[in-house]
Design a protein around this motif. Structure first.
Motif, PDB file in Angstrom:
ATOM      1  N   ASN A 264      -5.094  -3.138  -5.696  1.00  0.00           N
ATOM      2  CA  ASN A 264      -5.366  -4.150  -5.280  1.00  0.00           C
ATOM      3  C   ASN A 264      -5.572  -5.721  -5.832  1.00  0.00           C
ATOM      4  O   ASN A 264      -4.601  -6.365  -6.054  1.00  0.00           O
TER       5      ASN A 264
ATOM      6  N   MET B  62      -7.804  -5.526   4.378  1.00  0.00           N
ATOM      7  CA  MET B  62      -7.318  -3.745   4.616  1.00  0.00           C
ATOM      8  C   MET B  62      -8.674  -3.826   5.862  1.00  0.00           C
ATOM      9  O   MET B  62      -8.409  -2.449   5.516  1.00  0.00           O
TER      10      MET B  62
ATOM     11  N   VAL C 226       0.735  -0.817   0.125  1.00  0.00           N
ATOM     12  CA  VAL C 226      -0.048  -0.276  -0.141  1.00  0.00           C
ATOM     13  C   VAL C 226       0.690   1.515   0.355  1.00  0.00           C
ATOM     14  O   VAL C 226       0.552   2.285  -0.490  1.00  0.00           O
TER      15      VAL C 226
ATOM     16  N   ARG D 177      -6.310   4.516   2.633  1.00  0.00           N
ATOM     17  CA  ARG D 177      -5.129   3.904   2.693  1.00  0.00           C
ATOM     18  C   ARG D 177      -3.461   4.775   2.258  1.00  0.00           C
ATOM     19  O   ARG D 177      -2.751   4.558   3.444  1.00  0.00           O
TER      20      ARG D 177
END
Length: 876
Positions: A833, A851, A827, A863
């Motif tokens: 993703n 997540m 991330v 994020r």
């Protein structure tokens, strides 16, 4: 914008209902010769699409859209204008800031994110070469999402290549056969025109004679209103109809109209001169009353023009000698009115090159003063051979125009020719005005070469000798001011006298005024007074728009202040406004902007692209700018772009390239030593910043921190607030990297205090290795600093607040699993993703689950917050 539909436009349900089919087609082509109502029908479709809740963008092309890049840039602008209320602005800005070769695909990507139906109308596509259409639209049509519907309107066939990748049911074509009025529509048109007395047989005759051609029907209506009693069969062509229309007019009026048609525009006085009519106003009123295709072309209602089809037909009725006689008469009238553009245009059309040259000689310097230098250079190209023996004053005016148009080599060549000719005549000496005008031009060219100190001194020498030439004096004062600005001599800069405006001739000095205001705006930018800078630059924009509209000023007068205003808005973090200003003016600023203007354009465009995540787009702008800097031999601009390329390379983790850029900046610094020991040298500052950034990013390079501190003190002494902010914040990063926490904290607080005072918050956001800045800010919040300083940090670096708070929370929470740590690491690297799932060998659904757990454990909502918290707490 779509063309307005006239109040008398006849509804055509038969064609307007085709919007249903267009809404299910990828590509619709509306093709027919002129006069068949293509644009009117397309605008009806656009209104219908809007009524259905769709998004609509419209672009009308012309011959200037001659490259795919320019065309796609205008498509992007049309999309921004048409979709701005429906499409998220942060999506469309990416599209607006990418180079041309990437616009098409990104446009599709952005449009595909919304399921809302979208219509893009491209009118007059025949104006553009087929290969340009193919290059611009091939990918857009081939990969168009289901919700995008393209409508092309033009007079010729669309290139077959654009159809090649579409199924037949994805295309819809409307041609002349469908656009023609049918019998019922012809009857409705006659009824709406008040011709109820026309019987069915005459309607059929009219319909057959015109074959449903709308332009021919309109001409026929005029003819029918003037016909004698009794039925008659109408001719079958538009020319025949117009001929018959003219034959039914009074003989005197029919003879006057062709002479009026020789000019693109006319007023009552010119109409009287061309036709011999005793009252030009009465003549125009007669033409309007008879509805003879007359169009008003100015807000004051003084100037008129005929419809192009009617004007072309009228001109064909004149013999060659009659046509030339009318053109020469018009040219003389325009010249007497000092409407030089029209006068020269008419003279050139009549083949009267001698008169054209005479008038160019007479008005050339005035056109330069009014910033119409592009027109003057176009005349030079048309009369190149004829102007070889032109007088020195004309050559000098052309030299001024070439300099302002940034073709400095051509300007110097003309200047040398003038000097040689007058030296040969023994007239080139210090007692002659022309000598000092040549020196003044030389000073301006030196300033454009970025030799501002030499230029300023020469300009000051010239000023006492040119008091009777206000425009040249204004130009020299701009050169003097530019020299003071470059050296940060602010008192001297503000002591330069204001622009001289002779009574009743303000428009002749508009270019002087706009340039002067722009330099004042730039001075305020460098000193960090953004609100004052914006106000001055907006005033320059108002001047160029208000007075320039009437005087047909060159668009560069708007582009130059707009480019600096875009930079102000960018530094303030107002990216929407910066993107709009950049998009609207970048092409013109590239062509006619001086060094600081051009550099500002490219650096701002690069910053906007990088902030939208398009680092490749930023690189394309920088490459374009570097080519321009090399062509114009502007090393200082090259240095500014090298620093920006250093930043982009560090963001992309291309460390070798970043080091290479830093080395090139050092080489430029060596080649351009500072004027004095206490002057703030831009080359030194840029090289120092590149070195600081490279070390802050962890590269094996030791920055000269002592030099950076010295330059920071010089920047403060010279009140160069922007450079002071950049040096202070970059020193903070290096001191933090070297674990010199006290020095790092001091530099950070200095930078934040200046940012709060100036509003240049984007300077902090754009720093490479900005994660170190967040860590330093989080550390600072734990130290014994004032509450106002803490408030500054929280406002300017909100991520630091999250990192600080989360770090303390996470020390007491459950540890992350190894998989969650791996996900967090990816991330932080900016992976999506799908990318993370592929790298970790798991499904995207599993990534989403991880997540969700991470957000819950770290108590974050995004994020970005998760990455900051994890780094601050040592998880990654």
């Amino acid at each position: 914008m779509p063309p307005r539909r006239g109040r008398g436009t006849l509804p055509r349900p038969r064609l307007e209902q085709l919007i249903e089919q267009i809404a299910h087609a990828t590509l619709t082509v509306l093709k027919a010769p002129p006069g068949f109502g293509k644009s009117t029908l397309a605008s009806a479709w656009a209104q219908a699409a809007l009524a259905r809740g769709a998004r609509v963008a419209w672009l009308t092309l012309d011959e200037t859209d001659a490259t795919p890049e320019r065309l796609l840039l205008h498509v992007a602008a049309a999309v921004q204008r048409g979709f701005k209320d429906d499409l998220e602005q942060d999506l469309i800005k990416d599209l607006l800031l990418l180079p041309g070769d990437q616009l098409g695909i990104l446009l599709l990507n952005e449009l595909e994110r919304s399921s809302q139906s979208s219509f893009l109308f491209i009118d007059d596509y025949h104006s553009v070469p087929p290969q340009v259409l193919i290059s611009a639209f091939d990918q857009i049509i081939r990969y168009a999402p289901d919700n995008l519907h393209l409508v092309f309107c033009g007079r010729s066939d669309l290139p077959p290549t654009l159809y090649a990748h579409l199924y037949s049911d994805a295309c819809l074509e409307i041609d002349v056969g469908q656009l023609r009025f049918d019998l019922d529509e012809t009857r409705d048109l006659l009824l709406r025109s008040g011709l109820e007395a026309v019987d069915a047989g005459e309607v059929l005759d009219l319909h057959n004679a015109t074959e449903g051609w709308i332009a021919a029907l309109r001409a026929s209506l005029l003819s029918l209103r003037q016909r004698p009693a009794g039925s008659m069969r109408l001719p079958k062509s538009i020319s025949g109809l117009l001929d018959e229309l003219l034959e039914r007019l009074p003989i005197e009026l029919a003879g006057q109209l062709p002479r009026l048609a020789t000019v693109e525009r006319f007023n009552a006085t010119l109409a009287q001169a061309l036709t011999g009519h005793p009252n030009g106003h009465a003549l125009i009123e007669d033409i309007e009353r008879l509805q003879l295709f007359l169009t008003g072309i100015d807000d004051a209602g003084e100037w008129f023009s005929f419809h192009p089809l009617f004007r072309e037909h009228l001109c064909r009725r004149l013999q060659a000698d009659e046509l030339n006689t009318s053109l020469r008469c018009a040219a003389q009238w325009f010249a007497a009115e000092q409407l030089w553009t029209d006068a020269v245009r008419c003279a050139l059309a009549a083949g009267d090159n001698d008169s054209a040259q005479k008038w160019i000689t007479h008005c050339a310097i005035m056109l330069v003063e009014r910033a119409d230098f592009i027109i003057l250079l176009d005349w030079q190209r048309q009369l190149q051979d004829h102007l070889l023996q032109s007088p020195p004053q004309l050559k000098l005016a052309l030299a001024w125009a070439s300099g302002l148009a940034m073709t400095r080599s051509n300007s110097r060549q003309l200047l040398d020719e003038v000097k040689a000719e007058w030296t040969e005549l023994q007239r080139f000496h210090e007692q002659d005005d022309l000598y000092w005008e040549c020196q003044a031009l030389h000073a301006m060219l030196l300033a454009l070469d970025d030799q501002v100190e030499i230029a300023g001194r020469l300009a000051e020498q010239c000023l006492p000798h040119l008091k009777d030439h206000p425009w040249i004096c204004n130009t020299l004062q701009c050169v003097v001011g530019y020299g003071h600005l470059g050296a940060c001599r602010w008192e001297a800069f503000y002591s330069v006298p204001p622009t001289i405006c002779a009574p009743l001739e303000r428009s002749r000095y508009l270019a002087n005024q706009v340039y002067r205001l722009t330099l004042m705006g730039l001075a305020e930018i460098l000193q960090g007074r953004f609100s004052q800078a914006a106000a001055i630059l907006e005033e320059a924009l108002r001047c160029s728009s208000r007075e320039g509209r009437e005087q047909n000023q060159a668009p560069v007068l708007r582009a130059i202040p707009a480019s600096f205003l875009a930079n102000v808005r960018y530094l303030q973090g107002r990216l929407d406004e910066a993107a709009r200003l950049s998009l609207e003016n970048i092409e013109i600023a590239k062509l006619g902007g001086f060094l600081d203007c051009a550099a500002s354009v490219f650096v701002t465009a690069s910053g906007l692209s990088s902030n939208r995540g398009s680092l490749q787009g930023a690189r394309s702008f920088l490459e374009d700018g570097e080519r321009l800097a090399q062509t114009r031999q502007w090393p200082r601009m090259q240095a500014q772009l090298l620093l920006e390329r250093t930043r982009i390379s560090l963001l992309e983790h291309k460390h070798h390239e970043a080091l290479a850029c830093a080395q090139q900046l050092e080489a430029l610094q060596v080649g351009h030593p500072p004027q004095t020991s206490d002057s703030l040298d831009e080359y030194q500052c840029l090289a120092s910043l590149a070195g600081l950034w490279c070390e802050a990013a962890g590269l094996s390079r030791q920055a000269d921190l002592a030099m950076a501190e010295h330059l920071g003190r010089l920047a403060m002494h010279h009140n160069h607030r922007l450079m002071q902010i950049r040096l202070a914040s970059s020193r903070a990063l290096v001191c933090w990297q070297r674990q010199q926490t006290n020095s790092a904290l001091k530099s950070l607080l200095e930078a934040c205090s200046l940012v709060e005072a100036t509003g240049a918050r984007q300077l902090l956001a754009d720093l490479p290795a900005s994660e170190h800045l967040q860590k330093l800010a989080a550390y600072a919040l734990q130290q014994d600093i004032s509450q106002s300083e803490k408030a500054q940090l929280r406002q300017l670096l909100p991520g630091a607040v999250s990192a600080n708070q989360l770090a303390s929370q996470l020390r007491t929470t459950i540890s992350l699993t190894s998989k969650e740590r791996n996900v967090l690491k990816l991330v932080a690297e900016g992976k999506s993703n799908k990318e993370m799932a592929k790298l970790l060998g798991i499904t995207p659904e599993t990534i989403k689950s991880h997540m969700k757990n991470i957000f819950g454990k770290l108590n974050v909502d995004s994020r970005a917050q998760a990455a900051v918290a994890a780094k601050a707490s040592g998880f990654i």
